[in-house]
Design an enzyme around this catalytic site. Structure first.
Site, PDB file in Angstrom:
ATOM      1  N   HIS A  17       0.846  -1.205   0.000  1.00 26.87           N
ATOM      2  CA  HIS A  17       0.000   0.000   0.000  1.00 26.87           C
ATOM      3  C   HIS A  17       0.878   1.251   0.000  1.00 26.87           C
ATOM      4  O   HIS A  17       0.628   2.209  -0.737  1.00 26.87           O
ATOM      5  CB  HIS A  17      -0.870   0.057   1.271  1.00 26.87           C
ATOM      6  CG  HIS A  17      -1.946  -0.974   1.353  1.00 26.87           C
ATOM      7  ND1 HIS A  17      -2.152  -1.756   2.482  1.00 26.87           N
ATOM      8  CD2 HIS A  17      -2.900  -1.347   0.470  1.00 26.87           C
ATOM      9  CE1 HIS A  17      -3.186  -2.537   2.278  1.00 26.87           C
ATOM     10  NE2 HIS A  17      -3.655  -2.323   1.068  1.00 26.87           N
ATOM     11  N   LYS A  41     -16.372  -6.558   6.110  1.00 28.96           N
ATOM     12  CA  LYS A  41     -15.134  -7.341   6.249  1.00 28.96           C
ATOM     13  C   LYS A  41     -14.797  -7.644   7.699  1.00 28.96           C
ATOM     14  O   LYS A  41     -13.918  -8.458   7.974  1.00 28.96           O
ATOM     15  CB  LYS A  41     -13.965  -6.596   5.588  1.00 28.96           C
ATOM     16  CG  LYS A  41     -13.997  -6.652   4.078  1.00 28.96           C
ATOM     17  CD  LYS A  41     -12.662  -6.214   3.492  1.00 28.96           C
ATOM     18  CE  LYS A  41     -12.592  -6.496   2.002  1.00 28.96           C
ATOM     19  NZ  LYS A  41     -11.321  -6.080   1.401  1.00 28.96           N
ATOM     20  N   ARG A  90      -1.849  -6.065  -8.299  1.00 32.04           N
ATOM     21  CA  ARG A  90      -0.844  -7.083  -7.962  1.00 32.04           C
ATOM     22  C   ARG A  90      -0.935  -8.201  -8.993  1.00 32.04           C
ATOM     23  O   ARG A  90      -0.874  -7.962 -10.175  1.00 32.04           O
ATOM     24  CB  ARG A  90      -1.073  -7.594  -6.542  1.00 32.04           C
ATOM     25  CG  ARG A  90      -0.865  -6.524  -5.480  1.00 32.04           C
ATOM     26  CD  ARG A  90      -1.385  -6.979  -4.149  1.00 32.04           C
ATOM     27  NE  ARG A  90      -2.817  -7.231  -4.252  1.00 32.04           N
ATOM     28  CZ  ARG A  90      -3.587  -7.611  -3.241  1.00 32.04           C
ATOM     29  NH1 ARG A  90      -3.058  -7.819  -2.060  1.00 32.04           N
ATOM     30  NH2 ARG A  90      -4.882  -7.808  -3.411  1.00 32.04           N
ATOM     31  N   SER A 128      -3.052  -7.529   3.089  1.00 33.90           N
ATOM     32  CA  SER A 128      -3.284  -7.340   4.522  1.00 33.90           C
ATOM     33  C   SER A 128      -3.704  -8.662   5.172  1.00 33.90           C
ATOM     34  O   SER A 128      -3.303  -8.962   6.295  1.00 33.90           O
ATOM     35  CB  SER A 128      -4.393  -6.307   4.739  1.00 33.90           C
ATOM     36  OG  SER A 128      -3.988  -5.052   4.275  1.00 33.90           O
TER      37      SER A 128
HETATM   38  O1  PNS Z   1      -8.669  -2.671   0.476  1.00 33.97           O
HETATM   39  P1  PNS Z   1      -9.952  -3.123  -0.150  1.00 33.97           P
HETATM   40  O2  PNS Z   1     -10.830  -3.807   0.876  1.00 33.97           O
HETATM   41  O3  PNS Z   1      -9.756  -3.934  -1.391  1.00 33.97           O
HETATM   42  O4  PNS Z   1     -10.724  -1.772  -0.604  1.00 33.97           O
HETATM   43  C1  PNS Z   1     -11.951  -1.847  -1.261  1.00 33.97           C
HETATM   44  C2  PNS Z   1     -12.594  -0.462  -1.336  1.00 33.97           C
HETATM   45  C3  PNS Z   1     -12.801   0.121   0.045  1.00 33.97           C
HETATM   46  C4  PNS Z   1     -11.714   0.457  -2.153  1.00 33.97           C
HETATM   47  C5  PNS Z   1     -13.954  -0.663  -2.067  1.00 33.97           C
HETATM   48  O5  PNS Z   1     -14.692  -1.645  -1.409  1.00 33.97           O
HETATM   49  C6  PNS Z   1     -14.772   0.610  -2.150  1.00 33.97           C
HETATM   50  O6  PNS Z   1     -14.505   1.455  -2.972  1.00 33.97           O
HETATM   51  N1  PNS Z   1     -15.784   0.716  -1.280  1.00 33.97           N
HETATM   52  C7  PNS Z   1     -16.671   1.855  -1.230  1.00 33.97           C
HETATM   53  C8  PNS Z   1     -18.092   1.463  -1.606  1.00 33.97           C
HETATM   54  C9  PNS Z   1     -18.319   1.603  -3.090  1.00 33.97           C
HETATM   55  O7  PNS Z   1     -18.130   2.652  -3.681  1.00 33.97           O
HETATM   56  N2  PNS Z   1     -18.751   0.501  -3.722  1.00 33.97           N
HETATM   57  C10 PNS Z   1     -19.048   0.442  -5.105  1.00 33.97           C
HETATM   58  C11 PNS Z   1     -17.832   0.199  -5.930  1.00 33.97           C
HETATM   59  S1  PNS Z   1     -18.334  -0.141  -7.544  1.00 33.97           S
END
Ligand code: PNS
Length: 161
Positions: A17, A41, A90, A128
């Site tokens: 990150h 999560k 990744r 993570s």
């Molecule tokens: O580290 P992660 O868990 O892969 O991050 C995922 C994250 C938080 C970037 C993603 O779940 C997100 O953008 N969540 C916000 C909700 C949202 O906008 N959802 C619709 C996406 S199409």
């Protein structure tokens, strides 16, 4: 001013990150690290702990700030006046999920562009969740996370062993 978001759950922030955030900070005027609540999560670290760890890990980067967020990423981007989302890519396994998110985010807001930064080989398989697993089993995670996270993980798992 060009402002980018680097969103994620950051449970906890890893060296992968940090690599993406550092490289994004070289491309735009300001990076806002958007730390998602991520209720589904069930994160190991609370939102406040995750924000604090990202702050500590990025304190040497003058054009990076850290904000918690809940709700849609496109809404948060609008609120922050950010026009770019920068994410790390990744292994190929990330692609399907990121492709879906990018396509849907683009349908929700055409003002928001998503850029991907390829992970360097040493972070290709770092996540993570794998860091949490190694730490929970007593392994040394120092090479995978910023120094502030090592102690935080020890604190979480010391009482469990
Ligand atoms: O580290 P992660 O868990 O892969 O991050 C995922 C994250 C938080 C970037 C993603 O779940 C997100 O953008 N969540 C916000 C909700 C949202 O906008 N959802 C619709 C996406 S199409």
């Amino acid at each position: 001013m060009k402002r980018a978001l680097t969103p994620g759950t950051f449970d906890p922030i890893t060296s992968g990150h940090l690599d993406v955030i550092t490289r994004a900070a070289q491309l735009v005027d300001e990076v806002v690290v958007a730390v998602a609540v991520s209720r589904k999560k069930g994160p190991l670290f609370s939102l406040e702990e995750r924000v604090d760890l990202v702050c500590a890990a990025t304190s040497h980067l003058p054009n990076v700030r850290v904000e918690p967020f809940d709700g849609l990423l496109v809404d948060f981007a609008r609120k922050m006046d950010a026009t770019v989302v920068v994410k790390g890519l990744r292994a190929i396994t990330d692609f399907e999920y990121e492709f879906q998110m990018t396509a849907l985010n683009y349908q929700l807001s055409q003002e928001l562009e998503t850029l991907f930064i390829m992970s360097p080989p040493q972070y290709m398989y770092l996540s993570s969740s794998i860091v949490r697993e190694i730490a929970s089993l007593g392994g040394d995670v120092a090479r995978f996370v910023p120094p502030c996270v090592v102690g935080a993980l020890e604190g979480k798992f010391a009482s469990a062993r």
